[in-house]
Scaffold this motif. Structure first.
Motif, short mmCIF file in Angstrom:
data_model
loop_
_atom_site.label_atom_id
_atom_site.label_comp_id
_atom_site.label_asym_id
_atom_site.label_seq_id
_atom_site.Cartn_x
_atom_site.Cartn_y
_atom_site.Cartn_z
N THR A 70 -25.08 -22.92 25.32
CA THR A 70 -24.35 -22.76 26.57
C THR A 70 -22.92 -23.22 26.30
O THR A 70 -22.70 -24.39 25.98
CB THR A 70 -24.98 -23.59 27.70
OG1 THR A 70 -26.34 -23.18 27.86
CG2 THR A 70 -24.23 -23.40 29.00
N LEU A 71 -21.97 -22.30 26.40
CA LEU A 71 -20.57 -22.60 26.11
C LEU A 71 -19.74 -22.40 27.38
O LEU A 71 -20.15 -21.68 28.29
CB LEU A 71 -20.05 -21.67 25.01
CG LEU A 71 -20.83 -21.71 23.69
CD1 LEU A 71 -20.32 -20.62 22.75
CD2 LEU A 71 -20.72 -23.08 23.04
N ASP A 72 -18.57 -23.02 27.42
CA ASP A 72 -17.67 -22.83 28.56
C ASP A 72 -17.28 -21.36 28.66
O ASP A 72 -17.00 -20.71 27.65
CB ASP A 72 -16.40 -23.67 28.41
CG ASP A 72 -16.68 -25.15 28.58
OD1 ASP A 72 -17.66 -25.50 29.28
OD2 ASP A 72 -15.91 -25.97 28.03
N GLY A 73 -17.29 -20.85 29.87
CA GLY A 73 -16.95 -19.46 30.11
C GLY A 73 -15.45 -19.26 30.20
O GLY A 73 -14.66 -20.15 29.94
N GLY A 74 -15.08 -18.06 30.55
CA GLY A 74 -13.67 -17.75 30.76
C GLY A 74 -13.08 -16.87 29.70
O GLY A 74 -12.52 -15.83 29.99
N THR A 79 -15.29 -16.90 22.55
CA THR A 79 -16.72 -17.12 22.30
C THR A 79 -17.23 -16.20 21.20
O THR A 79 -17.94 -16.64 20.29
CB THR A 79 -17.53 -16.92 23.60
OG1 THR A 79 -17.07 -17.87 24.57
CG2 THR A 79 -19.01 -17.12 23.36
N ILE A 80 -16.86 -14.93 21.24
CA ILE A 80 -17.29 -13.98 20.20
C ILE A 80 -16.75 -14.40 18.84
O ILE A 80 -17.47 -14.39 17.84
CB ILE A 80 -16.86 -12.54 20.56
CG1 ILE A 80 -17.67 -12.05 21.77
CG2 ILE A 80 -17.04 -11.60 19.37
CD1 ILE A 80 -17.22 -10.72 22.32
N LEU A 81 -15.50 -14.81 18.79
CA LEU A 81 -14.91 -15.27 17.53
C LEU A 81 -15.61 -16.52 17.02
O LEU A 81 -15.90 -16.64 15.82
CB LEU A 81 -13.41 -15.54 17.74
CG LEU A 81 -12.60 -15.97 16.52
CD1 LEU A 81 -12.64 -14.89 15.45
CD2 LEU A 81 -11.18 -16.27 16.91
N GLU A 82 -15.94 -17.44 17.91
CA GLU A 82 -16.62 -18.68 17.53
C GLU A 82 -18.02 -18.40 16.97
O GLU A 82 -18.46 -19.02 16.01
CB GLU A 82 -16.72 -19.60 18.74
CG GLU A 82 -17.33 -20.95 18.47
CD GLU A 82 -17.34 -21.82 19.71
OE1 GLU A 82 -18.30 -22.59 19.86
OE2 GLU A 82 -16.40 -21.75 20.52
N ILE A 83 -18.72 -17.44 17.55
CA ILE A 83 -20.09 -17.14 17.13
C ILE A 83 -20.12 -16.37 15.82
O ILE A 83 -20.89 -16.70 14.92
CB ILE A 83 -20.80 -16.31 18.22
CG1 ILE A 83 -21.01 -17.15 19.45
CG2 ILE A 83 -22.12 -15.75 17.72
CD1 ILE A 83 -21.40 -16.33 20.66
N SER A 84 -19.29 -15.34 15.72
CA SER A 84 -19.41 -14.40 14.60
C SER A 84 -18.35 -14.56 13.52
O SER A 84 -18.54 -14.09 12.40
CB SER A 84 -19.33 -12.97 15.13
OG SER A 84 -18.03 -12.70 15.65
N GLY A 85 -17.23 -15.16 13.87
CA GLY A 85 -16.12 -15.21 12.93
C GLY A 85 -15.23 -13.97 13.01
O GLY A 85 -14.26 -13.85 12.27
N TYR A 86 -15.58 -13.05 13.91
CA TYR A 86 -14.82 -11.82 14.10
C TYR A 86 -14.29 -11.75 15.52
O TYR A 86 -14.93 -12.24 16.45
CB TYR A 86 -15.70 -10.58 13.87
CG TYR A 86 -16.16 -10.40 12.45
CD1 TYR A 86 -15.34 -9.80 11.51
CD2 TYR A 86 -17.43 -10.83 12.05
CE1 TYR A 86 -15.77 -9.62 10.20
CE2 TYR A 86 -17.87 -10.66 10.75
CZ TYR A 86 -17.04 -10.07 9.83
OH TYR A 86 -17.46 -9.89 8.54
N SER A 87 -13.14 -11.11 15.69
CA SER A 87 -12.63 -10.87 17.04
C SER A 87 -13.35 -9.65 17.60
O SER A 87 -13.87 -8.82 16.83
CB SER A 87 -11.12 -10.63 17.01
OG SER A 87 -10.84 -9.35 16.50
N GLY A 127 -19.37 -16.13 34.75
CA GLY A 127 -18.05 -16.47 35.27
C GLY A 127 -17.68 -17.92 35.00
O GLY A 127 -16.51 -18.26 34.93
N SER A 128 -18.67 -18.78 34.84
CA SER A 128 -18.42 -20.19 34.57
C SER A 128 -18.83 -20.58 33.15
O SER A 128 -18.19 -21.40 32.51
CB SER A 128 -19.18 -21.09 35.55
OG SER A 128 -18.76 -20.86 36.86
N TYR A 129 -19.92 -19.98 32.68
CA TYR A 129 -20.46 -20.31 31.36
C TYR A 129 -20.82 -19.04 30.61
O TYR A 129 -21.07 -17.99 31.19
CB TYR A 129 -21.73 -21.18 31.50
CG TYR A 129 -21.45 -22.54 32.07
CD1 TYR A 129 -21.01 -23.57 31.27
CD2 TYR A 129 -21.61 -22.78 33.44
CE1 TYR A 129 -20.74 -24.82 31.80
CE2 TYR A 129 -21.34 -24.02 33.98
CZ TYR A 129 -20.90 -25.05 33.15
OH TYR A 129 -20.63 -26.28 33.68
#
Length: 159
Positions: A70-74, A79-87, A127-129
């Motif tokens: 569960t990560l901060d939303g927005g 988030t995609i970059l953090e998970i995969s290393g790709y934009s 919307g939040s997470y």
């Protein structure tokens, strides 16, 4: 004297209104939305978590790893970059509406310690997470677990 009486009448209408400000002993803070609970049917071999943190759980299965976070939303891009290393521009991200959530699904490959790895992720955004399910496997073994992974990603939900 009439000038003086007229000046008094004009000045009598001018009065300062008193402005009051209240001060409380307790700080008034806005209440942030609480994260929801993630539900997913994990394979039997993933019953015990290998690692846990405040934001998620990592399960190490026989040939693959599964992470639930569960990560901060927005900022979905972040988030995609953090998970995969790709934009997101470098991936094919499929977005659908899943009830009150926006769902983003994508796959990627990366170099691993023992060869190429395949990753698959789904993100539910309220919307939040960002509620995230990620699975990683060696590229050579990926086809063996297609049905297991499909079942796991189909049951991924938040309530």
């Amino acid at each position: 004297m009439p000038v003086m009486a007229m000046a008094l009448l004009l000045l009598a209408g001018c009065g300062a209104e008193e402005t009051l400000e209240t001060i409380a002993d307790e700080a008034v803070l806005s209440v942030a939305a609480q994260p929801k609970e993630i539900h997913v049917d994990l394979p039997e071999e993933a019953v015990l978590p290998a690692m846990e943190s405040d934001s998620g759980v990592l399960y190490m299965c026989r040939d693959y790893d599964v992470a639930i976070q569960t990560l901060d939303g927005g900022d979905l891009r972040k988030t995609i970059l953090e998970i995969s290393g790709y934009s997101p521009d470098e991936l094919t991200v499929m977005q659908t509406e899943d009830g009150a959530f926006t769902r983003s699904d994508f796959v990627w490959t990366t170099a691993g310690e023992f060869g190429d790895q395949v990753g698959r992720a789904a993100i539910l955004d309220d919307g939040s997470y960002h509620y995230v399910l990620t699975a990683m496997i060696d590229a050579d073994s990926a086809s063996q677990y297609r049905e297991i992974w499909n079942g796991m990603f189909e049951t991924f939900a938040v309530s």
